[in-house]
Design a protein around this motif. Structure first.
Motif, PDB file in Angstrom:
ATOM      1  N   GLY A  47      16.816  47.134  -6.782  1.00 23.00           N
ATOM      2  CA  GLY A  47      16.979  48.283  -8.096  1.00 23.00           C
ATOM      3  C   GLY A  47      18.705  48.825  -7.973  1.00 23.00           C
ATOM      4  N   ASN A  48      18.892  49.404  -7.015  1.00 26.70           N
ATOM      5  CA  ASN A  48      20.189  49.932  -7.039  1.00 26.70           C
ATOM      6  C   ASN A  48      20.482  50.503  -5.483  1.00 26.70           C
ATOM      7  N   LYS A  49      21.798  50.980  -5.226  1.00 26.26           N
ATOM      8  CA  LYS A  49      22.128  51.205  -4.025  1.00 26.26           C
ATOM      9  C   LYS A  49      21.474  52.519  -3.310  1.00 26.26           C
ATOM     10  N   GLU A  50      21.064  53.465  -4.019  1.00 26.55           N
ATOM     11  CA  GLU A  50      20.196  54.351  -3.349  1.00 26.55           C
ATOM     12  C   GLU A  50      19.078  53.889  -2.709  1.00 26.55           C
ATOM     13  N   ARG A  51      18.212  52.826  -3.368  1.00 26.41           N
ATOM     14  CA  ARG A  51      16.932  52.260  -3.099  1.00 26.41           C
ATOM     15  C   ARG A  51      17.083  51.245  -1.960  1.00 26.41           C
ATOM     16  N   ILE A  52      18.493  51.041  -1.764  1.00 25.56           N
ATOM     17  CA  ILE A  52      18.766  49.814  -0.722  1.00 25.56           C
ATOM     18  C   ILE A  52      19.007  50.867   0.519  1.00 25.56           C
ATOM     19  N   TYR A  57      16.559  52.805   5.621  1.00 25.60           N
ATOM     20  CA  TYR A  57      16.201  54.146   6.256  1.00 25.60           C
ATOM     21  C   TYR A  57      14.531  53.666   6.835  1.00 25.60           C
ATOM     22  N   PHE A  58      13.977  53.334   5.777  1.00 20.84           N
ATOM     23  CA  PHE A  58      12.397  53.210   5.992  1.00 20.84           C
ATOM     24  C   PHE A  58      12.145  51.899   7.042  1.00 20.84           C
ATOM     25  N   GLU A  59      12.812  51.153   7.008  1.00 19.92           N
ATOM     26  CA  GLU A  59      12.649  50.097   7.721  1.00 19.92           C
ATOM     27  C   GLU A  59      13.000  50.221   9.168  1.00 19.92           C
ATOM     28  N   GLY A  60      14.363  50.842   9.401  1.00 17.46           N
ATOM     29  CA  GLY A  60      14.514  51.535  10.646  1.00 17.46           C
ATOM     30  C   GLY A  60      13.518  52.435  11.415  1.00 17.46           C
ATOM     31  N   LEU A  61      12.921  53.166  10.490  1.00 13.01           N
ATOM     32  CA  LEU A  61      11.750  54.107  10.940  1.00 13.01           C
ATOM     33  C   LEU A  61      10.548  53.219  11.423  1.00 13.01           C
ATOM     34  N   ARG A  62      10.083  52.231  10.333  1.00 17.76           N
ATOM     35  CA  ARG A  62       9.024  51.442  10.687  1.00 17.76           C
ATOM     36  C   ARG A  62       9.355  50.562  12.164  1.00 17.76           C
ATOM     37  N   ARG A  63      10.239  50.099  12.297  1.00 14.26           N
ATOM     38  CA  ARG A  63      10.656  49.410  13.629  1.00 14.26           C
ATOM     39  C   ARG A  63      10.350  50.327  14.597  1.00 14.26           C
ATOM     40  N   TYR A  64      10.895  51.374  14.685  1.00 11.34           N
ATOM     41  CA  TYR A  64      10.835  52.448  15.690  1.00 11.34           C
ATOM     42  C   TYR A  64       9.336  52.608  15.803  1.00 11.34           C
ATOM     43  N   SER A 106      21.602  60.166   7.809  1.00 11.80           N
ATOM     44  CA  SER A 106      21.081  59.967   6.194  1.00 11.80           C
ATOM     45  C   SER A 106      19.831  60.829   5.631  1.00 11.80           C
ATOM     46  N   ARG A 107      19.346  61.496   6.604  1.00  7.89           N
ATOM     47  CA  ARG A 107      17.705  61.922   5.968  1.00  7.89           C
ATOM     48  C   ARG A 107      18.137  62.790   4.997  1.00  7.89           C
ATOM     49  N   GLY A 108      18.939  63.747   5.036  1.00  7.41           N
ATOM     50  CA  GLY A 108      19.200  64.774   3.958  1.00  7.41           C
ATOM     51  C   GLY A 108      19.104  64.063   2.477  1.00  7.41           C
ATOM     52  N   ARG A 109      20.095  62.931   2.581  1.00  4.31           N
ATOM     53  CA  ARG A 109      20.413  62.069   1.460  1.00  4.31           C
ATOM     54  C   ARG A 109      19.000  61.370   0.795  1.00  4.31           C
ATOM     55  N   ILE A 110      18.292  60.875   1.631  1.00  2.05           N
ATOM     56  CA  ILE A 110      17.027  60.203   1.227  1.00  2.05           C
ATOM     57  C   ILE A 110      15.923  61.116   1.023  1.00  2.05           C
ATOM     58  N   GLU A 111      15.813  62.370   1.430  1.00  3.77           N
ATOM     59  CA  GLU A 111      15.089  63.124   1.153  1.00  3.77           C
ATOM     60  C   GLU A 111      15.433  63.648  -0.173  1.00  3.77           C
ATOM     61  N   ALA A 112      16.578  63.844  -0.471  1.00  2.00           N
ATOM     62  CA  ALA A 112      16.915  64.374  -1.730  1.00  2.00           C
ATOM     63  C   ALA A 112      16.938  63.431  -2.911  1.00  2.00           C
ATOM     64  N   GLU A 114      15.566  59.647  -5.030  1.00  2.00           N
ATOM     65  CA  GLU A 114      14.312  59.229  -5.687  1.00  2.00           C
ATOM     66  C   GLU A 114      13.403  58.742  -4.931  1.00  2.00           C
ATOM     67  N   MET A 115      13.563  58.684  -3.766  1.00  2.00           N
ATOM     68  CA  MET A 115      12.528  58.025  -2.642  1.00  2.00           C
ATOM     69  C   MET A 115      12.352  59.045  -1.649  1.00  2.00           C
ATOM     70  N   GLY A 116      12.687  60.484  -2.039  1.00  2.00           N
ATOM     71  CA  GLY A 116      12.192  61.307  -0.844  1.00  2.00           C
ATOM     72  C   GLY A 116      10.539  61.472  -0.711  1.00  2.00           C
ATOM     73  N   GLU A 117       9.933  61.549  -1.860  1.00  2.00           N
ATOM     74  CA  GLU A 117       8.252  61.521  -1.463  1.00  2.00           C
ATOM     75  C   GLU A 117       7.994  60.625  -0.772  1.00  2.00           C
ATOM     76  N   GLN A 118       8.404  59.344  -0.992  1.00  2.00           N
ATOM     77  CA  GLN A 118       8.047  58.298   0.158  1.00  2.00           C
ATOM     78  C   GLN A 118       8.134  58.506   1.560  1.00  2.00           C
ATOM     79  N   LEU A 119       9.562  59.138   1.753  1.00  2.00           N
ATOM     80  CA  LEU A 119       9.596  59.562   2.970  1.00  2.00           C
ATOM     81  C   LEU A 119       8.879  60.665   3.598  1.00  2.00           C
ATOM     82  N   LYS A 120       8.455  61.668   2.704  1.00  2.00           N
ATOM     83  CA  LYS A 120       7.543  62.488   3.137  1.00  2.00           C
ATOM     84  C   LYS A 120       6.308  62.124   3.638  1.00  2.00           C
ATOM     85  N   THR A 121       5.812  60.997   3.039  1.00  2.58           N
ATOM     86  CA  THR A 121       4.373  60.508   2.997  1.00  2.58           C
ATOM     87  C   THR A 121       4.658  59.514   4.416  1.00  2.58           C
TER      88      THR A 121
END
Length: 199
Positions: A47-52, A57-64, A106-112, A114-121
């Motif tokens: 969809g856009n750069k921020e979602r990329i 970020y999420f994929e890195g967390l998933r692999r870890y 990048s944590r602060g950027r992701i938290e702030a 549009e996908m910040g809620e997904q990161l919290k989950t």
């Protein structure tokens, strides 16, 4: 080894671009050119750069988390569980320095974003899995009486700080050389003390 799919190729390209020029300077066009994907494919998947960036970020967390879950499942004692928390993190950082650097910065950027809620989950679910895995040992009195909100920080905090220094080139040795020492230190910090015997 299976061929990466288009989505993975885009994430790999994004990480390479970010490593070279930084997240702010990385553009959609740079990612498209490096991945060989069409603009249509790129926007279809993300969809856009921020979602990329968030997906990276999420994929890195998933692999870890995947590595950690395997190591925790193999742990048969409280001390082995604590060791797995530290060594899994260090091993992943050493094997994936660019990804680790991106996640750390990048944590602060992701938290702030549009996908910040997904990161919290994701973080909440990860926390619950860890607490569930450690609950038996907690009930057995293997750990000191510590505030729950401090427990994870006491275990992983020193390794996290060392990883930051290593990724920034401030350590003379490879991070992996501190692996066992940091795992042992984490266990000594949270284990039940002699004046607080297991229940």
């Amino acid at each position: 080894m299976p061929k990466p799919n288009r989505k993975d190729s885009i994430l790999d390209a994004a990480l390479a671009c970010i490593t070279e020029v930084g997240a702010d300077a990385t553009t959609i066009e740079m990612i498209r050119e490096r991945s060989g994907a069409s603009i249509g494919s790129l926007y279809h998947h993300f969809g856009n750069k921020e979602r990329i960036l968030a997906s990276l970020y999420f994929e890195g967390l998933r692999r870890y988390a995947e590595r950690l879950d395997v190591n925790l499942a193999a742990a048969a004692q409280a001390t082995e569980c604590i060791s797995a928390l530290v060594t899994s993190y260090i091993d992943w950082v050493v094997e994936n320095p660019d990804w680790a650097r991106f996640i750390l910065h990048s944590r602060g950027r992701i938290e702030a974003g549009e996908m910040g809620e997904q990161l919290k989950t994701i973080n909440r679910e990860h926390y619950v899995r860890l607490q569930t895995r450690l609950q038996t040992y907690r009930e057995q009195g293997c750990f000191r009486d510590l505030p729950p909100e401090c427990f994870a920080s006491i275990i992983i905090g020193p390794a996290h700080d060392m990883a930051r220094n290593w990724l920034a080139g401030r350590l003379s040795k490879n991070l992996v050389e501190y692996r066992e020492m940091l795992a042992e230190t984490a266990w000594l910090a949270v284990r039940a003390t002699p004046d607080q015997p297991p229940q």
